[in-house]
Design a protein around this motif. Sequence first.
Motif, PDB file in Angstrom:
ATOM      1  N   ILE A 108       1.389  17.370  10.293  1.00 24.24           N
ATOM      2  CA  ILE A 108       1.221  17.431  11.724  1.00 24.24           C
ATOM      3  C   ILE A 108       1.814  18.560  12.226  1.00 24.24           C
ATOM      4  N   PRO A 109       1.540  19.804  11.910  1.00 25.53           N
ATOM      5  CA  PRO A 109       2.113  21.261  12.426  1.00 25.53           C
ATOM      6  C   PRO A 109       1.639  20.905  13.874  1.00 25.53           C
ATOM      7  N   GLU A 110       2.820  21.568  14.629  1.00 23.77           N
ATOM      8  CA  GLU A 110       2.572  21.904  16.181  1.00 23.77           C
ATOM      9  C   GLU A 110       1.226  22.878  16.102  1.00 23.77           C
ATOM     10  N   TYR A 111       0.291  22.953  17.151  1.00 25.10           N
ATOM     11  CA  TYR A 111      -0.911  23.780  17.365  1.00 25.10           C
ATOM     12  C   TYR A 111      -0.335  25.177  17.239  1.00 25.10           C
ATOM     13  N   SER A 112      -0.964  25.886  16.096  1.00 22.83           N
ATOM     14  CA  SER A 112      -0.380  27.298  16.265  1.00 22.83           C
ATOM     15  C   SER A 112      -1.558  28.414  16.414  1.00 22.83           C
ATOM     16  N   ASP A 133       2.809   4.132  13.041  1.00 25.18           N
ATOM     17  CA  ASP A 133       4.125   4.927  12.353  1.00 25.18           C
ATOM     18  C   ASP A 133       3.463   5.680  10.956  1.00 25.18           C
ATOM     19  N   VAL A 134       2.573   4.764  10.368  1.00 26.47           N
ATOM     20  CA  VAL A 134       2.057   4.978   9.106  1.00 26.47           C
ATOM     21  C   VAL A 134       0.534   5.103   9.191  1.00 26.47           C
ATOM     22  N   VAL A 135      -0.015   5.686   8.224  1.00 25.93           N
ATOM     23  CA  VAL A 135      -1.512   5.589   8.216  1.00 25.93           C
ATOM     24  C   VAL A 135      -1.911   5.652   6.607  1.00 25.93           C
ATOM     25  N   GLY A 136      -3.082   4.540   6.402  1.00 25.45           N
ATOM     26  CA  GLY A 136      -3.513   4.548   5.091  1.00 25.45           C
ATOM     27  C   GLY A 136      -4.979   3.988   4.948  1.00 25.45           C
ATOM     28  N   MET A 137      -5.545   3.735   3.910  1.00 22.39           N
ATOM     29  CA  MET A 137      -7.002   3.541   3.879  1.00 22.39           C
ATOM     30  C   MET A 137      -7.280   2.187   3.291  1.00 22.39           C
ATOM     31  N   ASN A 145       0.832  -1.410  -0.118  1.00 20.16           N
ATOM     32  CA  ASN A 145       0.076  -0.040  -0.001  1.00 20.16           C
ATOM     33  C   ASN A 145       1.002   1.152   0.036  1.00 20.16           C
ATOM     34  N   ALA A 146       0.169   2.257  -0.268  1.00 15.60           N
ATOM     35  CA  ALA A 146       0.807   3.736  -0.014  1.00 15.60           C
ATOM     36  C   ALA A 146       0.228   4.368   1.043  1.00 15.60           C
ATOM     37  N   ALA A 147       1.051   4.879   1.919  1.00 10.45           N
ATOM     38  CA  ALA A 147       0.834   5.201   3.308  1.00 10.45           C
ATOM     39  C   ALA A 147       1.565   6.595   3.491  1.00 10.45           C
ATOM     40  N   GLY A 148       0.740   7.318   4.448  1.00 10.26           N
ATOM     41  CA  GLY A 148       1.334   8.651   4.886  1.00 10.26           C
ATOM     42  C   GLY A 148       2.250   8.250   6.293  1.00 10.26           C
ATOM     43  N   ALA A 149       3.259   9.051   6.443  1.00 11.31           N
ATOM     44  CA  ALA A 149       4.309   8.818   7.486  1.00 11.31           C
ATOM     45  C   ALA A 149       3.697   9.789   8.774  1.00 11.31           C
ATOM     46  N   LEU A 150       3.464   9.024   9.999  1.00 10.06           N
ATOM     47  CA  LEU A 150       2.831   9.651  11.236  1.00 10.06           C
ATOM     48  C   LEU A 150       4.225   9.759  12.004  1.00 10.06           C
ATOM     49  N   ASN A 151       5.251   8.676  11.938  1.00 10.24           N
ATOM     50  CA  ASN A 151       6.377   8.838  12.501  1.00 10.24           C
ATOM     51  C   ASN A 151       7.305   9.792  11.768  1.00 10.24           C
ATOM     52  N   PRO A 152       7.887  10.835  12.662  1.00  8.90           N
ATOM     53  CA  PRO A 152       8.516  11.810  11.741  1.00  8.90           C
ATOM     54  C   PRO A 152      10.151  11.271  11.314  1.00  8.90           C
ATOM     55  N   SER A 153      10.487  10.176  11.826  1.00  4.62           N
ATOM     56  CA  SER A 153      11.716   9.646  11.500  1.00  4.62           C
ATOM     57  C   SER A 153      11.613   8.875  10.117  1.00  4.62           C
ATOM     58  N   LEU A 154      10.298   8.741   9.780  1.00  2.00           N
ATOM     59  CA  LEU A 154      10.286   7.913   8.264  1.00  2.00           C
ATOM     60  C   LEU A 154      10.248   8.825   7.190  1.00  2.00           C
ATOM     61  N   LEU A 195      -3.445   9.674  16.040  1.00  2.00           N
ATOM     62  CA  LEU A 195      -2.898   8.232  15.577  1.00  2.00           C
ATOM     63  C   LEU A 195      -1.522   8.096  16.066  1.00  2.00           C
ATOM     64  N   ARG A 196      -0.748   9.118  15.867  1.00  4.17           N
ATOM     65  CA  ARG A 196       0.668   9.012  15.924  1.00  4.17           C
ATOM     66  C   ARG A 196       0.746   8.818  17.681  1.00  4.17           C
ATOM     67  N   ALA A 197      -0.035   9.657  18.611  1.00  2.00           N
ATOM     68  CA  ALA A 197      -0.061   9.264  20.066  1.00  2.00           C
ATOM     69  C   ALA A 197      -0.461   7.940  20.336  1.00  2.00           C
TER      70      ALA A 197
END
Length: 319
Positions: free
Chosen positions: A260-264, A228-232, A128-137, A222-224
């Motif tokens: 996932i920007p810090e709350y601003s 590590d990754v998210v997909g559909m 699958n293709a997935a988005g990284a939640l873990n910033p090290s990926l 999801l990260r918390a």
Amino acid sequence: MPAALASQGQNGGIGPMASTLEVLAHILPARLLKPRVAIVCGSGLSTLASSLRDVVEVPYSSLEGFGKSTVEGHRSALAFGLLGEGNGIPVVAMLGRFHPYEGHSLSTVVYPIRVLARLGVRDIIITNAAGALNPSLDVGTIVSIQDHLAIPNLAGFNPLLGPARPNYPRFLPLSTAYSRPLRRLVFLAAHTLGLPRAALAEGTYAWVSGPSYETPAEGRFLRAAGADVVGMSTVPEVLAAREEGLNVAVLSLVTNKVVIPEYSSVREEVEAELAGKSIQRAKDAEVSHEEVLSVGKQKAEVMKTLVAKLIELIVSEQP
Ligand SMILES: O=P(O)(O)O[C@@H]1C[C@H](O)[C@@H](CO)O1
């Protein structure tokens, strides 16, 4: 159980299985009819099947019970072929999958997996293709999935919902869903191919229904929660494959970083503006399916080589 939920699941049966198998037996030569390993191709990854030879493609439209893949980057066909020299390893690839967000019921989403199991497949490699939640990926990393977090399953959207059926477990355990022996072979395959260590990681996949991408708050959540990754996709297929007794390996290609920007605080920005100060804020970013497909295209070759080597290793360990 509400009827609407039950009908999302297995529909109490296995669909028009006899007819599907009969059509395949009619179309396919004997050497292709009993595939040993199956591949499910994720978004932009249908070229994974191009390492096969003597390929026979069977359009989903000719198979009762199959839907149509309507998402760009997915093709509506099964590809049967042989991998490697000599007699070759019989392999089948789903060149496209069905996602619930396309309007397919969960029973349609997993029906092909049940068909593959009945053809004799023992091991399935789901991509699958997935988005990284873990910033090290980093984008382009392949993640060997070791576990999943499926909020839709926990909330009653599960392909196994429905009446109990003979010869199927009523309560499917998932603590070993992602085969450790296959995961070992994934890393051995990467090593044999000389892939850089950073090209392959391990992690947990969060399944979301889509089709909207995650909000920043959902990404943080999801990260918390440990993903590590998210997909559909993928998770319904994994459940059906495990129910059918298949060994499962999942490879996610990181196609984007989940934003996932810090709350601003806008209030702080306005107050700073009024006070004549400026606040540095990261630029807004958005993910798109075009970006997902473009990374899929760039990385399809390495994914293909890894999958082919993995299949060779699987069959050499368990002929
Ligand atoms: O079929 P996969 O999971 O590879 O596709 C991913 C998830 C969504 O379907 C789509 C979003 O860009 O790509």
